[in-house]
Motif scaffolding. Structure first.
Motif, PDB file in Angstrom:
ATOM      1  N   SER A 293      -5.308   5.816  -5.511  1.00 57.97           N
ATOM      2  CA  SER A 293      -5.229   6.275  -6.895  1.00 57.97           C
ATOM      3  C   SER A 293      -6.015   5.345  -7.825  1.00 57.97           C
ATOM      4  O   SER A 293      -6.303   4.184  -7.496  1.00 57.97           O
ATOM      5  N   ASP A 294      -6.333   5.850  -9.025  1.00 57.64           N
ATOM      6  CA  ASP A 294      -6.984   5.021 -10.039  1.00 57.64           C
ATOM      7  C   ASP A 294      -5.969   4.168 -10.792  1.00 57.64           C
ATOM      8  O   ASP A 294      -6.357   3.264 -11.540  1.00 57.64           O
ATOM      9  N   SER A 295      -4.680   4.472 -10.612  1.00 55.08           N
ATOM     10  CA  SER A 295      -3.622   3.738 -11.304  1.00 55.08           C
ATOM     11  C   SER A 295      -3.332   2.422 -10.586  1.00 55.08           C
ATOM     12  O   SER A 295      -3.081   2.403  -9.379  1.00 55.08           O
ATOM     13  N   SER A 296      -3.355   1.314 -11.310  1.00 61.07           N
ATOM     14  CA  SER A 296      -3.071   0.014 -10.703  1.00 61.07           C
ATOM     15  C   SER A 296      -1.625  -0.069 -10.226  1.00 61.07           C
ATOM     16  O   SER A 296      -1.332  -0.713  -9.215  1.00 61.07           O
ATOM     17  N   VAL A 297      -0.715   0.611 -10.945  1.00 68.59           N
ATOM     18  CA  VAL A 297       0.699   0.623 -10.535  1.00 68.59           C
ATOM     19  C   VAL A 297       0.846   1.345  -9.199  1.00 68.59           C
ATOM     20  O   VAL A 297       1.512   0.864  -8.277  1.00 68.59           O
ATOM     21  N   LEU A 298       0.199   2.518  -9.078  1.00 65.67           N
ATOM     22  CA  LEU A 298       0.270   3.263  -7.823  1.00 65.67           C
ATOM     23  C   LEU A 298      -0.411   2.508  -6.689  1.00 65.67           C
ATOM     24  O   LEU A 298       0.069   2.519  -5.546  1.00 65.67           O
ATOM     25  N   GLN A 299      -1.523   1.860  -6.971  1.00 65.75           N
ATOM     26  CA  GLN A 299      -2.203   1.086  -5.934  1.00 65.75           C
ATOM     27  C   GLN A 299      -1.291  -0.014  -5.392  1.00 65.75           C
ATOM     28  O   GLN A 299      -1.219  -0.234  -4.180  1.00 65.75           O
ATOM     29  N   GLU A 300      -0.601  -0.678  -6.281  1.00 68.29           N
ATOM     30  CA  GLU A 300       0.312  -1.739  -5.855  1.00 68.29           C
ATOM     31  C   GLU A 300       1.424  -1.181  -4.968  1.00 68.29           C
ATOM     32  O   GLU A 300       1.732  -1.752  -3.916  1.00 68.29           O
ATOM     33  N   ARG A 301       1.988  -0.042  -5.370  1.00 63.27           N
ATOM     34  CA  ARG A 301       3.086   0.529  -4.592  1.00 63.27           C
ATOM     35  C   ARG A 301       2.568   1.164  -3.302  1.00 63.27           C
ATOM     36  O   ARG A 301       3.263   1.164  -2.278  1.00 63.27           O
ATOM     37  N   GLY A 302       1.354   1.696  -3.335  1.00 65.32           N
ATOM     38  CA  GLY A 302       0.753   2.220  -2.107  1.00 65.32           C
ATOM     39  C   GLY A 302       0.525   1.122  -1.089  1.00 65.32           C
ATOM     40  O   GLY A 302       0.796   1.296   0.107  1.00 65.32           O
ATOM     41  N   SER A 303       0.039  -0.029  -1.553  1.00 66.09           N
ATOM     42  CA  SER A 303      -0.161  -1.162  -0.636  1.00 66.09           C
ATOM     43  C   SER A 303       1.176  -1.635  -0.074  1.00 66.09           C
ATOM     44  O   SER A 303       1.261  -2.065   1.078  1.00 66.09           O
ATOM     45  N   ALA A 304       2.232  -1.535  -0.897  1.00 66.80           N
ATOM     46  CA  ALA A 304       3.565  -1.944  -0.436  1.00 66.80           C
ATOM     47  C   ALA A 304       4.079  -1.008   0.646  1.00 66.80           C
ATOM     48  O   ALA A 304       4.632  -1.447   1.665  1.00 66.80           O
ATOM     49  N   ILE A 305       3.892   0.295   0.452  1.00 68.21           N
ATOM     50  CA  ILE A 305       4.376   1.270   1.448  1.00 68.21           C
ATOM     51  C   ILE A 305       3.645   1.079   2.773  1.00 68.21           C
ATOM     52  O   ILE A 305       4.256   1.075   3.849  1.00 68.21           O
ATOM     53  N   ILE A 306       2.327   0.924   2.718  1.00 70.03           N
ATOM     54  CA  ILE A 306       1.549   0.745   3.947  1.00 70.03           C
ATOM     55  C   ILE A 306       1.943  -0.565   4.628  1.00 70.03           C
ATOM     56  O   ILE A 306       2.073  -0.628   5.861  1.00 70.03           O
ATOM     57  N   HIS A 307       2.134  -1.611   3.848  1.00 69.28           N
ATOM     58  CA  HIS A 307       2.607  -2.890   4.401  1.00 69.28           C
ATOM     59  C   HIS A 307       3.939  -2.690   5.103  1.00 69.28           C
ATOM     60  O   HIS A 307       4.153  -3.154   6.233  1.00 69.28           O
ATOM     61  N   ASN A 308       4.867  -1.982   4.454  1.00 72.39           N
ATOM     62  CA  ASN A 308       6.198  -1.771   5.031  1.00 72.39           C
ATOM     63  C   ASN A 308       6.140  -0.912   6.291  1.00 72.39           C
ATOM     64  O   ASN A 308       6.858  -1.163   7.266  1.00 72.39           O
ATOM     65  N   LEU A 309       5.285   0.112   6.271  1.00 73.67           N
ATOM     66  CA  LEU A 309       5.103   0.944   7.460  1.00 73.67           C
ATOM     67  C   LEU A 309       4.589   0.113   8.639  1.00 73.67           C
ATOM     68  O   LEU A 309       5.095   0.217   9.761  1.00 73.67           O
TER      69      LEU A 309
ATOM     70  N   LEU B 155      -9.727   0.997   4.614  1.00 71.46           N
ATOM     71  CA  LEU B 155     -11.158   0.679   4.563  1.00 71.46           C
ATOM     72  C   LEU B 155     -11.789   1.231   3.282  1.00 71.46           C
ATOM     73  O   LEU B 155     -12.657   0.596   2.675  1.00 71.46           O
ATOM     74  N   GLN B 156     -11.340   2.415   2.876  1.00 63.75           N
ATOM     75  CA  GLN B 156     -11.839   2.989   1.626  1.00 63.75           C
ATOM     76  C   GLN B 156     -11.388   2.143   0.435  1.00 63.75           C
ATOM     77  O   GLN B 156     -12.153   1.903  -0.506  1.00 63.75           O
ATOM     78  N   PHE B 157     -10.138   1.668   0.495  1.00 62.80           N
ATOM     79  CA  PHE B 157      -9.593   0.826  -0.579  1.00 62.80           C
ATOM     80  C   PHE B 157     -10.352  -0.494  -0.676  1.00 62.80           C
ATOM     81  O   PHE B 157     -10.560  -1.026  -1.777  1.00 62.80           O
ATOM     82  N   PHE B 158     -10.795  -1.017   0.453  1.00 59.74           N
ATOM     83  CA  PHE B 158     -11.507  -2.289   0.466  1.00 59.74           C
ATOM     84  C   PHE B 158     -12.854  -2.214  -0.268  1.00 59.74           C
ATOM     85  O   PHE B 158     -13.428  -3.238  -0.642  1.00 59.74           O
ATOM     86  N   ASN B 159     -13.369  -0.994  -0.465  1.00 56.97           N
ATOM     87  CA  ASN B 159     -14.650  -0.848  -1.162  1.00 56.97           C
ATOM     88  C   ASN B 159     -14.517  -1.103  -2.655  1.00 56.97           C
ATOM     89  O   ASN B 159     -15.512  -1.220  -3.358  1.00 56.97           O
TER      90      ASN B 159
END
Length: 545
Positions: free
Chosen positions: A429-445, A482-486
């Motif tokens: 997402s373009d939202s910094s809040v969503l990006q933070e929570r998305g990284s958290a979910i993937i980390h937890n998974l 990998l897309q996020f890393f860009n």
């Protein structure tokens, strides 16, 4: 980890007739026409032309088994087993897949045994169909065997039971959920008994020592403690829990907390919102807009969240009430946001799993989460927050990985697919809040220890079941990473994502390293960001060489 005994029940469908008739019909003696079942978790599981079935051990029309063989012990958790069984019954062992000689009860028993304890059933049972068909008149036995196979059914139901089953297609699922809850309670009770017995042994040694030293007052102490022990083991006979039982409850709670502390901790948000503020705001938004039944559900929510009652206080229509708050577009968007914030705080409660199991039929929560890309930004943030906090407890985090599918908006989905969609959508997402929570979910998974540490269990799972699905998920999440890393991720988000990637190269040892090499960017690009990220990059690079 607790273990459960795994037994193979062997029946002779012919009840001795095969041994007598086979030399005459096919010129070769066959000792029996074998039907097998696996008994585990106090149930008997088997496969017939009707699909996967289960019953109380030994209660099919065949009566008691001819032989009972212990295959071993399993440490596969009961919920994982049920998910695995559901996967089999919906794929390779559905009712329409049954073949009398080539895909039958014995093949099912062998696969189930391999999954539970890594050992198959006796080879002579699996080889029997080929022995029969290789004879000149072997095919003449097939109709007879098919007729015998009909007796491998649970004991005939009464008329009222059959009527009830016809009227309630979800009855099997309700029974399975009730059995699951009963199993959990029974396991808890066994642990309590074991702890009490261990404590009593220690006290007995102490009493003997005191008696030997001449302290006669110990006899009075012994009687008091024995009464407390009896009350703890039989709480229904005591109006209040004994002090000893309460101490054991507290000890069990501390042990659970220690388990959580020692595992790779998930990223959750405990203090982001205040429950009193969120609940009061929700009440103000829906005041005067609820039916009497919905008002009752709101009161139940108050007891659960603010009065610290257990999830047992939530009635059968509670999730219908939540569904209305989330899906009624006549209500302002703030209602949905506040509801999601309250649910995110509810996800932190130890017994939230009982609430989640109520949603296994209607899928109110996961259907709403599946539509994350259709919601407002505030709602998307609420959904992602709810998903993050679901990883606080082991049971609810496992619930998010369930693979049982259902139809929604003309497509098949499941808990694991919804969780993956929310994670990817949020991260990109373009939202910094969503990006933070998305990284958290993937980390937890990625840090779900069950998924990565028991490689042998993963390998035993059939195609389409939990780990195989998760292998595919690892690839999908890697592509998102990998897309996020860009972009230009923050150090914290980059650390979480690198940690997840380091896990994914372990679980998907070919696809993920290939993706990293083909798509990029090379993780080494971020070397020097921080020492902890450098350490993860080294782990990833060692797997990609």
């Amino acid at each position: 980890m607790t273990s459960s005994r795994v037994d193979l029940y062997i029946y002779d469908l012919s009840k001795g007739m095969a041994a007598i008739m086979s030399p005459i019909i096919i010129g070769k003696k066959i000792d029996g026409v074998w039907h097998t079942a696996i008994t585990v978790y106090e149930r008997e599981y088997f496969f017939t032309a009707s699909g996967v079935e289960n019953c109380i051990p030994g209660t099919t029309a065949l009566g008691p088994p001819l032989k009972q063989i212990k295959l071993g012990e399993t440490q596969v958790p009961y919920p994982v087993f049920i998910e695995y069984l559901n996967g089999l019954s919906q794929s390779s062992y559905g009712a329409n897949t049954y073949q009398l000689l080539s895909h039958n009860c014995n093949n099912f028993s062998d696969e189930l045994a391999q999954f539970l304890c890594g050992t198959g059933i006796p080879k002579y049972i699996l080889d029997l169909p080929n022995e029969v068909l290789q004879t000149n008149l072997g095919s003449t036995l097939v109709p007879l065997i098919s007729q015998w196979e009909q007796s491998a059914r649970p004991t005939v139901q009464t008329q009222s039971e059959a009527t009830t089953r016809e009227k309630s297609p979800d009855l099997d699922q309700q029974i399975e959920e009730a059995r699951y809850k009963s199993f959990v309670l029974e396991q808890r009770r066994k642990k309590l008994k074991e702890k009490l017995a261990k404590r009593e042994r220690k006290k007995e040694k102490r009493r003997k020592k005191l008696i030997k030293e001449g302290h006669s007052e110990v006899l009075e102490l012994e009687e008091t403690e024995m009464a407390d022990t009896e009350a703890a083991l039989n709480p229904s006979e005591s109006s209040l829990p004994s002090e000893q039982a309460m101490q054991l409850e507290e000890e069990e709670r501390r042990q659970e907390e220690e388990r959580k502390r020692l595992r790779d901790p998930p990223v959750i948000y405990k203090t982001l919102h205040d429950i009193n503020v969120e609940f009061d705001a929700l009440v103000g938004l829906i005041d005067g807009k609820l039916s009497q039944e919905e008002q009752t559900s709101l009161e139940e929510l108050h007891k659960f969240m603010l009065e610290d009652e257990g999830s047992w206080v939530l009635g059968e229509t509670f999730l219908v009430f939540i569904g209305r708050l989330l899906n009624d577009k006549t209500l302002p968007v703030e209602v949905r946001v506040k509801t999601l914030n309250v649910l995110a705080l509810a996800a932190l409660k130890d017994d939230v799993i009982l609430l989640l199991h109520q949603d296994r039929r209607e899928h109110i929560l996961m259907n709403y989460a599946f539509d994350i890309d259709r919601h407002s930004l505030e709602e998307q943030e609420g959904v992602a927050l709810f998903m993050c906090n679901m990883f606080e407890n082991l049971s609810s985090s496992e619930w998010m990985l369930y693979i049982s599918e259902w139809a929604y908006n003309n497509q098949q989905t499941s808990n694991i697919r919804v969780t993956t969609k929310v994670a990817v959508h949020s991260l990109l997402s373009d939202s910094s809040v969503l990006q933070e929570r998305g990284s958290a979910i993937i980390h937890n998974l990625a840090c779900k220890e069950k998924m990565f540490k028991n490689f042998k269990i993963r390998q035993r799972l059939p195609k389409g079941s939990l780990s195989k699905v998760f292998d595919d998920v690892a690839v999908e999440l890697t592509m998102a990473l990998l897309q996020f890393f860009n972009g230009k991720p923050s150090e914290e988000n980059l650390f979480r994502c690198m940690k997840a990637l380091a896990k994914f190269v372990e679980i998907s040892r070919q696809e993920v390293p290939q993706l990293i090499q083909m798509i990029g960017p090379d993780p080494k690009t971020f070397k020097g960001t921080s020492p902890r990220i450098d350490e993860l990059i080294e782990k990833i690079s060692s797997k990609c060489r």
